[in-house]
Scaffold this motif. Structure first.
Motif, mmCIF file in Angstrom:
data_model
loop_
_atom_site.group_PDB
_atom_site.id
_atom_site.type_symbol
_atom_site.label_atom_id
_atom_site.label_comp_id
_atom_site.label_asym_id
_atom_site.label_seq_id
_atom_site.Cartn_x
_atom_site.Cartn_y
_atom_site.Cartn_z
ATOM 1 N N ARG A 269 57.555 -73.211 -6.671
ATOM 2 C CA ARG A 269 56.552 -72.226 -6.236
ATOM 3 C C ARG A 269 56.554 -71.016 -7.164
ATOM 4 N N LYS A 270 57.732 -70.539 -7.576
ATOM 5 C CA LYS A 270 57.803 -69.396 -8.491
ATOM 6 C C LYS A 270 57.182 -69.730 -9.846
ATOM 7 N N SER A 271 57.465 -70.938 -10.333
ATOM 8 C CA SER A 271 56.880 -71.346 -11.618
ATOM 9 C C SER A 271 55.363 -71.438 -11.535
ATOM 10 N N LYS A 276 50.043 -68.958 -12.697
ATOM 11 C CA LYS A 276 48.782 -68.469 -12.143
ATOM 12 C C LYS A 276 48.483 -67.053 -12.646
ATOM 13 N N PHE A 277 49.520 -66.188 -12.668
ATOM 14 C CA PHE A 277 49.328 -64.825 -13.159
ATOM 15 C C PHE A 277 48.980 -64.830 -14.651
ATOM 16 N N ILE A 278 49.629 -65.696 -15.432
ATOM 17 C CA ILE A 278 49.344 -65.757 -16.869
ATOM 18 C C ILE A 278 47.917 -66.231 -17.118
ATOM 19 N N ALA A 279 47.491 -67.263 -16.375
ATOM 20 C CA ALA A 279 46.122 -67.773 -16.554
ATOM 21 C C ALA A 279 45.097 -66.719 -16.166
ATOM 22 N N GLN A 280 45.382 -65.951 -15.114
ATOM 23 C CA GLN A 280 44.447 -64.913 -14.672
ATOM 24 C C GLN A 280 44.322 -63.799 -15.715
ATOM 25 N N GLU A 281 45.441 -63.406 -16.336
ATOM 26 C CA GLU A 281 45.386 -62.356 -17.344
ATOM 27 C C GLU A 281 44.739 -62.854 -18.636
ATOM 28 N N LEU A 282 44.949 -64.117 -18.983
ATOM 29 C CA LEU A 282 44.341 -64.645 -20.198
ATOM 30 C C LEU A 282 42.836 -64.821 -20.047
ATOM 31 N N ALA A 293 48.944 -59.512 -22.861
ATOM 32 C CA ALA A 293 48.456 -60.107 -21.611
ATOM 33 C C ALA A 293 49.581 -60.841 -20.888
ATOM 34 N N ARG A 294 50.394 -61.553 -21.624
ATOM 35 C CA ARG A 294 51.514 -62.253 -20.999
ATOM 36 C C ARG A 294 52.544 -61.250 -20.443
ATOM 37 N N ALA A 295 52.770 -60.149 -21.165
ATOM 38 C CA ALA A 295 53.692 -59.124 -20.654
ATOM 39 C C ALA A 295 53.159 -58.504 -19.361
ATOM 40 N N GLU A 296 51.820 -58.240 -19.324
ATOM 41 C CA GLU A 296 51.215 -57.699 -18.101
ATOM 42 C C GLU A 296 51.332 -58.700 -16.953
ATOM 43 N N ALA A 297 51.167 -59.983 -17.245
ATOM 44 C CA ALA A 297 51.303 -61.010 -16.207
ATOM 45 C C ALA A 297 52.745 -61.085 -15.694
ATOM 46 N N ALA A 298 53.709 -60.981 -16.617
ATOM 47 C CA ALA A 298 55.119 -60.999 -16.186
ATOM 48 C C ALA A 298 55.443 -59.799 -15.322
ATOM 49 N N PHE A 299 54.863 -58.618 -15.674
ATOM 50 C CA PHE A 299 55.099 -57.414 -14.865
ATOM 51 C C PHE A 299 54.526 -57.579 -13.457
ATOM 52 N N LYS A 300 53.296 -58.074 -13.356
ATOM 53 C CA LYS A 300 52.692 -58.291 -12.041
ATOM 54 C C LYS A 300 53.452 -59.362 -11.251
#
Length: 367
Positions: A269-271, A276-282, A293-300
């Motif tokens: 589930r975490k993966s 999902k967050f990475i795809a949304q930011e990209l 964008a990937r750093a912002e996704a990791a932060f969120k």
């Protein structure tokens, strides 16, 4: 971990085995200060004077060094902090009925282990040789090692010098055998009889292949649960084995396989959430680089996990008892506020000079 006052006070033991070397730790000086008159006296010798490997243990037979009568005593207990050996049956206050009996103790260095008997030398012709007792004057330690099965330290006791002198040297000295435990007869009024224990009271149900095949679909479990709430609507076969319907209730939820399955599901589930967050930011990159964008996704993603952790912690904290207590407290506060409001609304002042009610009293006379 440092020593405590209770551990030093209760250091006298009847166990012959060495589990650890905590008796070599330093004892704070304030442990020897008595807070009240009734506190026991705490004693301990210096660390450099303590003995690491004890060869005189409870159950051994010893003779006190310097005793001309060569009386053999049995060791009752030992204290590794004071290097004292307590003797069985040796009462310091013998003959004094008004005093509490106290076992006699001697220093470790005054103990000579009893080895056995030997025939003495004949000084004159025709004299029968007498058997004399042989004691170990010096004992060495050989092959000290940790026993992981018995969870203790083991070593061999070797006799280096005897009294009186014997030509045999380096004799291995066995440890005292453990005392057999006294198993008392069970009380028939308090204990369960062996016949009752051996009696088989559980009768497993008879499983048939046709029933097991039909139960694998899960429909029978639903029918069984519906029958519990409304038995008159849906008929149910009562001859089916009960254990099959209560698999979830009877199985252990903390088994290793179930723990591993829950952990794997949480990791999956975490993966999925991170992807999902990475795809949304990209998708909404808005002039940023892919790395940003990937750093912002990791932060969120980390923020989301922290929010879930806090919400789960709050959910676990809000137990049924706490919710009941909070509800009771809120009702009590509301009742208290209602009483104060009622008191203020029903407040009546006595007539007295210099009273003024806005809007109702007459105009103040000018001075």
């Amino acid at each position: 971990m440092s020593l405590t006052r209770i551990q030093v006070q209760r250091a006298t033991t009847v166990s012959p085995w060495t589990r650890d070397f905590r008796h070599l730790l330093p004892v704070p000086k304030h442990f020897q200060n008595r807070q009240t008159w009734f506190d026991p006296i705490t004693k301990a010798v210096r660390v450099k004077d303590r003995i690491k490997y004890w060869n005189v243990v409870p159950g051994d037979q010893i003779c006190i060094r310097g005793d001309t009568r060569k009386i053999i005593h049995e060791v009752l207990s030992i204290n590794k902090f004071t290097n004292r050996v307590y003797l069985k049956g040796a009462n310091l206050h013998e003959g004094k009925e008004y005093k509490t009996p106290v076992n006699r103790s001697v220093h470790y260095s005054r103990c000579m282990l009893y080895i056995g008997q030997k025939l003495g030398t004949v000084t004159s012709a025709g004299e029968q040789p007498k058997s004399i007792s042989v004691f170990a004057r010096r004992i060495g330690v050989r092959d000290p090692h940790w026993d992981p099965i018995l969870y203790r330290w083991n070593w061999k006791r070797v006799v280096l010098a005897t009294e009186p002198y014997t030509p045999q040297s380096r004799v291995k000295l066995d440890w005292p055998p453990p005392e057999e435990r006294d198993h008392k007869e069970p009380n028939p009024l308090l204990d369960t009889t062996p016949e009752t224990v051996r009696e088989i009271t559980y009768k497993p149900p008879e499983f048939s292949l046709s029933k097991l095949i039909s139960l694998q679909s899960g429909t029978t479990e639903k029918e069984y649960l519906r029958t519990l709430f409304n038995p008159s609507v849906i008929p149910f076969d009562t001859s089916a084995p009960m254990e099959v319907h209560l698999t979830k209730e009877l199985s252990n939820p903390h088994s290793r396989a179930k723990k591993q399955a829950r952990w794997q599901a949480a990791m999956k589930r975490k993966s999925t959430l991170f992807k999902k967050f990475i795809a949304q930011e990209l998708r909404n990159i808005n002039g940023r680089s892919i790395r940003d964008a990937r750093a912002e996704a990791a932060f969120k993603y980390r923020q989301k996990l922290e929010e879930e952790r806090k919400s789960e912690k709050k959910r676990r904290w809000l137990t049924k008892d706490r919710l009941t207590k909070m509800e009771r407290k809120s009702k009590r506060k509301a009742r208290k506020a209602e009483k104060q409001k009622e008191k203020l609304s029903q407040l009546v002042l006595r007539d007295a000079p210099n009273q003024f009610i806005p809007g109702k009293s007459a105009k103040r006379p000018e001075a």
